[in-house]
Design a protein around this motif. Structure first.
Motif, PDB file in Angstrom:
ATOM      1  N   UNK A  26       0.882  -1.163   0.000  1.00 31.52           N
ATOM      2  CA  UNK A  26       0.000   0.000   0.000  1.00 31.52           C
ATOM      3  C   UNK A  26       0.923   1.217   0.000  1.00 31.52           C
ATOM      4  N   UNK A  27       0.610   2.197  -0.824  1.00 29.52           N
ATOM      5  CA  UNK A  27       1.455   3.387  -0.952  1.00 29.52           C
ATOM      6  C   UNK A  27       0.748   4.557  -0.278  1.00 29.52           C
ATOM      7  N   UNK A  33       3.721   0.402   2.772  1.00 23.80           N
ATOM      8  CA  UNK A  33       3.506  -0.627   3.777  1.00 23.80           C
ATOM      9  C   UNK A  33       3.368  -1.964   3.068  1.00 23.80           C
ATOM     10  N   UNK A  34       4.215  -2.917   3.432  1.00 21.22           N
ATOM     11  CA  UNK A  34       4.124  -4.256   2.851  1.00 21.22           C
ATOM     12  C   UNK A  34       2.865  -4.936   3.370  1.00 21.22           C
ATOM     13  N   UNK A  35       2.015  -5.385   2.455  1.00 23.62           N
ATOM     14  CA  UNK A  35       0.783  -6.070   2.825  1.00 23.62           C
ATOM     15  C   UNK A  35       0.902  -7.582   2.706  1.00 23.62           C
ATOM     16  N   UNK A  59      -7.228   3.401  -2.780  1.00 23.43           N
ATOM     17  CA  UNK A  59      -5.897   3.952  -2.561  1.00 23.43           C
ATOM     18  C   UNK A  59      -4.917   3.517  -3.627  1.00 23.43           C
ATOM     19  N   UNK A  60      -3.655   3.834  -3.378  1.00 23.98           N
ATOM     20  CA  UNK A  60      -2.582   3.515  -4.311  1.00 23.98           C
ATOM     21  C   UNK A  60      -1.819   2.297  -3.812  1.00 23.98           C
ATOM     22  N   UNK A  92      -3.949   2.193  -8.942  1.00 26.08           N
ATOM     23  CA  UNK A  92      -4.882   2.678  -7.939  1.00 26.08           C
ATOM     24  C   UNK A  92      -6.160   1.859  -7.921  1.00 26.08           C
ATOM     25  N   UNK A  93      -6.722   1.739  -6.740  1.00 26.68           N
ATOM     26  CA  UNK A  93      -8.043   1.138  -6.575  1.00 26.68           C
ATOM     27  C   UNK A  93      -8.991   2.276  -6.201  1.00 26.68           C
TER      28      UNK A  93
END
Length: 117
Positions: A26-27, A33-35, A59-60, A92-93
């Motif tokens: 997640x950016x 952040x590593x998901x 988000x990105x 992006x979502x």
């Protein structure tokens, strides 16, 4: 409920990219952040969606594919440094209730993607 999925296609051999390591991030403004860390199965896909249900948030994101390591493991003779090594797909979502399929079509010299469902 939406979900995020991916798959890898090795276009040099015309087959799924099995055993490709993938990191999902997640950016955010403060960094990444590593998901998840996953490895593709024999069909070049992940065994489960990367995100689904409440995990799907607008988000990105980035998917980082270890394509260079995959081709090295296949015995492909590539120069050092590798032309295509870690492939980063930033996307992006916007609508988390929809399905986002983000595949990688790759060779040691080129790659492409698209938004599938």
């Amino acid at each position: 409920m939406g979900k995020l999925s991916t798959h890898v296609l090795d276009i040099t051999q015309g087959k799924p990219g099995a055993g490709v390591q993938i990191a999902l991030y997640a950016v955010h403004a403060a960094g990444k952040t590593l998901l998840k860390n996953v490895v593709t199965n024999a069909d070049g896909r992940c065994d489960a969606p990367l995100l689904q249900g409440d995990e799907m948030v607008a988000g990105e994101y980035e998917l980082i594919f270890s394509a260079g390591d995959y081709f090295a493991a296949q015995g492909v003779d590539v120069p050092t440094p590798r032309f295509v090594d870690r492939v980063t797909l930033a996307f992006g979502i916007a609508e988390p209730d929809q399905n986002y399929h983000v595949p990688l079509v790759v060779s040691p010299w080129a790659y492409s993607t698209y938004r599938g469902s």
